[in-house]
Write a protein that holds these residues in place. Sequence first.
Motif, short mmCIF file in Angstrom:
data_model
loop_
_atom_site.label_atom_id
_atom_site.label_comp_id
_atom_site.label_asym_id
_atom_site.label_seq_id
_atom_site.Cartn_x
_atom_site.Cartn_y
_atom_site.Cartn_z
N LEU A 1 -4.43 -10.89 -19.93
CA LEU A 1 -4.35 -9.67 -17.93
C LEU A 1 -3.42 -10.42 -17.72
O LEU A 1 -2.33 -9.73 -17.35
N ASP A 2 -3.05 -12.18 -18.04
CA ASP A 2 -1.72 -12.56 -17.10
C ASP A 2 -0.33 -12.25 -17.98
O ASP A 2 0.46 -11.34 -17.24
N ARG A 3 -0.52 -11.40 -19.68
CA ARG A 3 0.56 -11.46 -20.08
C ARG A 3 1.11 -9.99 -19.83
O ARG A 3 2.07 -9.07 -19.59
N LEU A 4 -0.61 -8.77 -19.67
CA LEU A 4 0.25 -7.43 -19.19
C LEU A 4 0.35 -7.40 -18.32
O LEU A 4 1.47 -6.29 -17.58
N ALA A 5 -0.18 -8.41 -16.97
CA ALA A 5 0.70 -8.28 -15.33
C ALA A 5 2.33 -8.46 -15.45
O ALA A 5 2.96 -7.96 -15.01
N ARG A 6 2.55 -9.35 -16.31
CA ARG A 6 3.65 -10.35 -16.63
C ARG A 6 4.73 -8.72 -17.10
O ARG A 6 5.74 -8.72 -16.90
N LEU A 7 4.08 -7.88 -18.63
CA LEU A 7 4.81 -6.68 -18.00
C LEU A 7 5.49 -5.51 -17.62
O LEU A 7 6.04 -5.76 -17.23
N GLY A 8 3.74 -5.07 -16.31
CA GLY A 8 3.52 -4.46 -15.34
C GLY A 8 4.62 -4.45 -14.33
O GLY A 8 5.75 -3.72 -14.13
N ARG B 1 15.42 -10.14 -23.12
CA ARG B 1 14.69 -10.73 -22.09
C ARG B 1 12.80 -10.95 -22.48
O ARG B 1 12.67 -12.07 -21.45
N PRO B 2 12.34 -10.66 -23.27
CA PRO B 2 11.00 -11.21 -23.19
C PRO B 2 10.38 -12.19 -23.47
O PRO B 2 9.97 -13.27 -23.10
N VAL B 3 11.59 -12.82 -24.39
CA VAL B 3 11.98 -13.96 -25.01
C VAL B 3 11.24 -14.92 -23.77
O VAL B 3 11.28 -16.30 -23.22
N ARG B 4 12.62 -14.94 -22.66
CA ARG B 4 13.29 -15.42 -21.09
C ARG B 4 12.04 -15.38 -20.71
O ARG B 4 11.16 -16.92 -20.64
N ALA B 5 11.67 -14.33 -21.00
CA ALA B 5 10.00 -14.30 -19.77
C ALA B 5 9.43 -15.23 -20.10
O ALA B 5 8.44 -15.76 -19.20
N GLU B 6 9.00 -15.56 -21.50
CA GLU B 6 8.08 -16.32 -21.73
C GLU B 6 8.15 -17.37 -22.10
O GLU B 6 7.47 -18.21 -21.30
N LEU B 7 9.59 -17.76 -22.33
CA LEU B 7 9.61 -19.43 -21.75
C LEU B 7 9.58 -20.16 -20.43
O LEU B 7 10.23 -20.56 -20.56
N GLU B 8 9.90 -18.63 -19.46
CA GLU B 8 10.20 -19.28 -17.97
C GLU B 8 8.69 -18.73 -17.24
O GLU B 8 9.54 -18.51 -15.58
N ARG B 9 7.98 -18.99 -17.66
CA ARG B 9 6.69 -18.92 -16.46
C ARG B 9 6.73 -19.61 -15.90
O ARG B 9 5.85 -19.74 -15.01
#
Length: 272
Positions: free
Chosen positions: A8-15, A252-260
């Motif tokens: 759910l957290d990943r889906l929220a960040r994707l949204g 961008r997706p890799v950056r978003a994952e590393l900068e949670r």
Amino acid sequence: MSLLSACLDRLARLGRFLWSAWAGLAGLALIGALWQAGHEAYGDFILTAPLDTLAAAARLLREGRAQELLALTTARALAGFGLCALIGTLFGVVAGYSPATLRLSRPILTLLLGVPPIAWIVLAMIWFGPSDLTVAVTILISATPVVFVGAVEGVVTRDRGLDDMARVVGAGPLRRFLFVSARQISAQLFPALILALGSAFKVAIMAELLANAGGIGGALARARAMLDIAEALAWVSLAVAALIAVEYVLIRPVRAELERWREAAAPWGVKR
């Protein structure tokens, strides 16, 4: 339950990531408006209308030429970008942890930044001919300094207190680097990688044009010879679209994952 929460957290960040695309679309709309104004001021021979350019791009895609040339240029740009990202990050991290290595690398960095990419293209053409290696080597030499500087800045500006805290709780050097330092380094490294990716596409197209090595650069050379402004702008638009697609799919997706951790650092991102 923890797996469900993570999903759910990943889906929220994707949204949120997809929703933030509205700002980018607004910027593209502004560019389109300025483009249209330039067309109305100077006419078709200087600047084709945006809609006519999009029609020319659609025609190229329907004819089937664009897909092959886009794939060729994108593959060359990504090959050079991958090399410069790997080498620049590796040597940048080493130099950041070693002041002596950093001092030794400064004149080399100045030399690489002082020589324009077109000079490296000419030298690579002499060395390797009109081949994929010419494009990759030119990108490697031109974009590696940018990644190197980003990696060095990430290491130098990291919070050493967090590293000491991890050492106190028993984390080894590798674990401290992967889970503490690397996440801080990424804050400086990823902007440099995005800049290097853009440089990779620009240098690849420039090398293809000058070396007559096919790809989008070769297509631009033909459009220039025919004075076909619409087709030239169409190829430029397709190249920019490929760059945006690679950036938002690869970087961008890799950056978003590393900068949670940035979300948790913000007052509205604290989990309660």
